[in-house]
Motif scaffolding. Structure first.
Motif, short mmCIF file in Angstrom:
data_model
loop_
_atom_site.label_atom_id
_atom_site.label_comp_id
_atom_site.label_asym_id
_atom_site.label_seq_id
_atom_site.Cartn_x
_atom_site.Cartn_y
_atom_site.Cartn_z
N ILE A 1 -29.52 -11.30 19.46
CA ILE A 1 -29.78 -11.42 21.39
C ILE A 1 -28.98 -11.11 21.46
O ILE A 1 -27.45 -11.98 20.93
N PRO A 2 -28.36 -11.20 22.66
CA PRO A 2 -26.98 -10.20 22.78
C PRO A 2 -26.57 -11.66 24.10
O PRO A 2 -26.58 -11.47 25.59
N LEU A 3 -25.67 -12.45 23.49
CA LEU A 3 -25.33 -13.91 24.23
C LEU A 3 -24.48 -13.52 25.29
O LEU A 3 -24.14 -13.97 26.34
N THR A 4 -23.61 -12.46 24.70
CA THR A 4 -22.42 -12.04 26.40
C THR A 4 -23.25 -11.69 27.57
O THR A 4 -22.90 -12.04 28.16
N ILE A 5 -24.64 -10.28 27.29
CA ILE A 5 -24.86 -10.73 28.53
C ILE A 5 -25.70 -11.85 28.99
O ILE A 5 -25.71 -11.73 30.34
N ILE A 6 -26.53 -12.92 28.13
CA ILE A 6 -26.87 -13.73 28.58
C ILE A 6 -25.72 -14.65 29.23
O ILE A 6 -25.33 -15.37 30.62
N ILE A 7 -24.25 -15.15 28.90
CA ILE A 7 -23.75 -15.75 29.47
C ILE A 7 -22.80 -15.02 30.43
O ILE A 7 -22.34 -15.40 31.44
N ILE A 8 -23.10 -12.97 30.27
CA ILE A 8 -22.00 -12.58 32.08
C ILE A 8 -23.81 -13.23 33.10
O ILE A 8 -23.30 -13.39 33.94
N ASN A 9 -24.36 -12.56 32.68
CA ASN A 9 -25.85 -12.98 33.57
C ASN A 9 -25.34 -14.77 33.76
O ASN A 9 -26.35 -15.17 35.13
N PHE A 10 -25.75 -15.62 33.22
CA PHE A 10 -25.37 -17.06 33.79
C PHE A 10 -24.03 -17.77 35.06
O PHE A 10 -23.93 -17.73 35.98
N THR A 11 -23.09 -17.12 34.19
CA THR A 11 -21.91 -17.17 35.02
C THR A 11 -22.15 -16.19 35.80
O THR A 11 -21.57 -16.60 37.41
N GLY A 12 -22.46 -15.31 36.54
CA GLY A 12 -22.59 -14.34 37.28
C GLY A 12 -23.11 -14.99 38.91
O GLY A 12 -23.13 -15.46 39.66
N SER A 13 -24.60 -15.75 38.13
CA SER A 13 -25.53 -16.11 39.22
C SER A 13 -24.64 -17.87 39.59
O SER A 13 -24.98 -17.67 40.97
N PHE A 14 -24.04 -18.13 38.33
CA PHE A 14 -23.17 -19.56 39.09
C PHE A 14 -22.79 -19.31 40.07
O PHE A 14 -22.11 -20.35 41.00
N ILE A 15 -21.04 -18.71 39.68
CA ILE A 15 -20.82 -18.36 40.64
C ILE A 15 -22.05 -17.51 42.09
O ILE A 15 -21.03 -17.27 43.25
N GLY B 1 -24.10 -18.22 43.35
CA GLY B 1 -24.46 -19.47 43.84
C GLY B 1 -23.59 -20.29 44.77
O GLY B 1 -23.60 -20.53 45.74
N MET B 2 -21.94 -20.23 44.30
CA MET B 2 -20.76 -20.52 44.90
C MET B 2 -20.78 -20.14 45.77
O MET B 2 -20.13 -20.46 47.06
N ALA B 3 -20.76 -18.86 45.62
CA ALA B 3 -20.54 -18.19 47.13
C ALA B 3 -21.74 -17.67 47.88
O ALA B 3 -20.54 -18.09 48.69
N ASP B 4 -22.91 -17.88 47.99
CA ASP B 4 -23.23 -18.27 48.72
C ASP B 4 -23.39 -19.93 49.64
O ASP B 4 -23.51 -19.87 50.60
N GLY B 5 -22.71 -20.85 48.62
CA GLY B 5 -22.52 -21.81 49.30
C GLY B 5 -21.40 -21.60 50.49
O GLY B 5 -21.19 -22.71 51.25
N VAL B 6 -20.15 -21.42 49.55
CA VAL B 6 -18.84 -21.07 50.59
C VAL B 6 -19.27 -20.23 51.88
O VAL B 6 -18.87 -20.66 52.59
N PHE B 7 -20.22 -19.47 51.82
CA PHE B 7 -20.08 -18.25 52.45
C PHE B 7 -21.37 -18.67 53.72
O PHE B 7 -21.34 -18.73 55.06
N GLY B 8 -22.12 -19.62 53.71
CA GLY B 8 -23.16 -20.61 53.70
C GLY B 8 -22.35 -21.17 55.23
O GLY B 8 -22.69 -21.72 56.39
N ARG B 9 -21.19 -22.23 54.19
CA ARG B 9 -20.12 -22.60 55.19
C ARG B 9 -19.58 -22.86 56.15
O ARG B 9 -18.81 -23.44 56.99
N PHE B 10 -19.19 -21.86 55.35
CA PHE B 10 -17.04 -20.70 56.01
C PHE B 10 -17.95 -19.84 57.08
O PHE B 10 -18.52 -19.30 56.38
N SER C 1 -27.31 -11.79 38.95
CA SER C 1 -26.77 -12.59 40.27
C SER C 1 -27.40 -12.83 41.12
O SER C 1 -28.01 -13.94 42.03
N ALA C 2 -27.60 -11.09 41.77
CA ALA C 2 -28.74 -10.66 43.20
C ALA C 2 -29.78 -11.40 43.03
O ALA C 2 -30.82 -11.83 44.10
N PHE C 3 -30.43 -11.16 41.43
CA PHE C 3 -32.09 -11.86 41.84
C PHE C 3 -32.23 -13.15 42.15
O PHE C 3 -32.86 -13.52 42.49
N SER C 4 -31.34 -14.00 41.19
CA SER C 4 -30.63 -15.59 41.32
C SER C 4 -30.81 -15.90 43.35
O SER C 4 -30.64 -17.47 43.88
N LEU C 5 -30.15 -15.05 43.48
CA LEU C 5 -29.72 -15.74 45.19
C LEU C 5 -30.95 -15.52 46.32
O LEU C 5 -31.27 -16.32 46.79
#
Length: 124
Positions: free
Chosen positions: A33-47, A49-58, A80-84
């Protein structure tokens, strides 16, 4: 429009480069299982989510938003786009649509990939 397109272009280039470099520098495969890609997908989705929160606030100019979300994070990971999009559906109260979106996004993409791969294997 032009500035937004340039922002997406530049962000996408950097996001794709970051994904490539991380995959090359920290290749992690466990149980085939390519865990690096899973970590990248998680990290990108996490960021995302943070970006969407920031851009929704400011109030931020669209080209900055597009650079980060569509470009940088979209290039870093399509998840990340899918998650958004999934999050937007949930926030708008479209729970059924959000679940259908997940099913209609993941399974057809996997089937499409397999079909395309299989066709090329037949051609040799």
């Amino acid at each position: 429009m032009f500035l937004n397109a340039v922002a997406v272009f530049l962000g996408g280039a950097f996001g794709s480069l970051f994904r490539f470099l991380i995959s090359e520098w920290f290749p992690v495969n466990k149980f085939n299982i390519p865990l690096t890609i899973i970590i990248i997908n998680f990290t990108g989705s996490f960021i995302m989510g943070m970006a969407d929160g920031v851009f929704g606030r400011f109030t931020v100019q669209n080209h900055y938003r597009y650079f980060v979300t569509v470009g940088l994070l979209g290039g870093f990971t399509t998840f990340s786009a899918f998650s958004l999009e999934f999050s937007n559906l949930i926030r708008n109260g479209n729970v059924f649509s959000s679940m259908l979106y997940v099913v209609l996004s993941v399974f057809p993409a996997l089937i499409g990939f397999w079909l395309g791969y299989s066709i090329i294997k037949l051609i040799k």
